[in-house]
Scaffold this motif. Structure first.
Motif, PDB file in Angstrom:
ATOM      1  N   VAL A   1      -8.652   7.902   9.885  1.00  0.00           N
ATOM      2  CA  VAL A   1     -10.086   8.501   9.764  1.00  0.00           C
ATOM      3  C   VAL A   1     -10.653   7.404  11.013  1.00  0.00           C
ATOM      4  O   VAL A   1     -11.431   7.403  12.092  1.00  0.00           O
ATOM      5  N   ILE A   2      -9.782   5.965  10.628  1.00  0.00           N
ATOM      6  CA  ILE A   2     -10.147   5.111  12.564  1.00  0.00           C
ATOM      7  C   ILE A   2      -9.895   5.499  13.079  1.00  0.00           C
ATOM      8  O   ILE A   2     -10.892   5.525  14.011  1.00  0.00           O
TER       9      ILE A   2
ATOM     10  N   LEU B   1       1.061  -1.078   0.274  1.00  0.00           N
ATOM     11  CA  LEU B   1      -0.221  -0.412  -0.152  1.00  0.00           C
ATOM     12  C   LEU B   1       0.898   1.344   0.135  1.00  0.00           C
ATOM     13  O   LEU B   1       2.148   1.143   0.428  1.00  0.00           O
TER      14      LEU B   1
ATOM     15  N   ASN C   1       1.225   7.288   2.641  1.00  0.00           N
ATOM     16  CA  ASN C   1       0.281   8.206   2.821  1.00  0.00           C
ATOM     17  C   ASN C   1      -1.826   7.599   3.136  1.00  0.00           C
ATOM     18  O   ASN C   1      -1.897   8.245   4.037  1.00  0.00           O
ATOM     19  N   SER C   2      -1.560   6.948   2.174  1.00  0.00           N
ATOM     20  CA  SER C   2      -2.713   6.720   2.192  1.00  0.00           C
ATOM     21  C   SER C   2      -3.159   5.672   3.606  1.00  0.00           C
ATOM     22  O   SER C   2      -4.536   5.763   3.292  1.00  0.00           O
ATOM     23  N   ALA C   3      -2.770   5.268   3.556  1.00  0.00           N
ATOM     24  CA  ALA C   3      -2.905   4.220   4.438  1.00  0.00           C
ATOM     25  C   ALA C   3      -2.839   5.083   5.983  1.00  0.00           C
ATOM     26  O   ALA C   3      -4.068   4.730   6.582  1.00  0.00           O
ATOM     27  N   THR C   4      -1.639   6.126   5.778  1.00  0.00           N
ATOM     28  CA  THR C   4      -1.733   6.680   7.037  1.00  0.00           C
ATOM     29  C   THR C   4      -3.175   7.588   7.672  1.00  0.00           C
ATOM     30  O   THR C   4      -3.579   7.890   8.448  1.00  0.00           O
ATOM     31  N   ALA C   5      -3.644   8.416   5.863  1.00  0.00           N
ATOM     32  CA  ALA C   5      -5.144   8.728   6.296  1.00  0.00           C
ATOM     33  C   ALA C   5      -5.971   8.047   6.391  1.00  0.00           C
ATOM     34  O   ALA C   5      -6.512   8.285   7.786  1.00  0.00           O
ATOM     35  N   LEU C   6      -6.218   6.495   6.592  1.00  0.00           N
ATOM     36  CA  LEU C   6      -7.240   6.205   6.522  1.00  0.00           C
ATOM     37  C   LEU C   6      -7.332   5.342   8.345  1.00  0.00           C
ATOM     38  O   LEU C   6      -8.131   5.366   8.489  1.00  0.00           O
ATOM     39  N   ARG C   7      -5.919   5.256   8.253  1.00  0.00           N
ATOM     40  CA  ARG C   7      -5.440   5.228   9.927  1.00  0.00           C
ATOM     41  C   ARG C   7      -6.380   6.116  11.066  1.00  0.00           C
ATOM     42  O   ARG C   7      -6.570   6.155  11.861  1.00  0.00           O
TER      43      ARG C   7
END
Length: 142
Positions: free
Chosen positions: A40-41, A29, A32-38
């Protein structure tokens, strides 16, 4: 009372799990996208905690105090930048390298607390800071 100690130890355990889960999850992955999703969670989880505690009314108090709001916002931005760089580092390096270097935040926090908050440390605290720094250097060498 030393109520802070179990909270600090639990923080350290869960921070370690962030490294392990993050490294596994980042395999294929974008960091940065994974960090953004993290993020939000985390936000949804924390809103749930505030709701369960019945403390939504206290959120308004933060908005009512401009200085507090500014510093909470800056803390949030600093945390987001920390996560972005941490996940980028995890993507490129090993947990055994990245984790210890990340813990230099302890040293930086103490130095900044001395400079900006007027906190005092003992000689033994200073020795501990130097040992943390030495430990980071030793663990990051290959």
């Amino acid at each position: 009372m030393m109520l802070w100690l179990p909270y600090a130890l639990l923080s350290a355990v869960f921070a370690a799990l962030v490294s392990i889960f993050g490294k596994i999850g980042l395999k294929d992955l974008d960091a940065n996208s994974a960090t953004a999703l993290r993020a939000v969670i985390m936000a949804l989880f924390l809103l749930g905690v505030v709701a369960v505690q019945g403390k939504f009314g206290q959120v308004g108090e933060i908005f009512a105090q401009r200085k507090a709001l500014a510093f909470v916002a800056m803390s949030g931005a600093a945390g987001a930048l920390s996560w972005l760089f941490y996940f980028l580092a995890l993507k490129a390096g090993t947990v055994s390298q990245v984790g210890p270097v990340d813990k230099l935040s302890v040293v930086f926090a103490i130095v900044l607390a001395l400079l900006f908050l007027g906190e005092k440390i003992t000689v033994w605290n200073g020795v501990g800071v130097l040992m943390i720094t030495a430990g980071v250097i030793l663990t990051s060498l290959k």
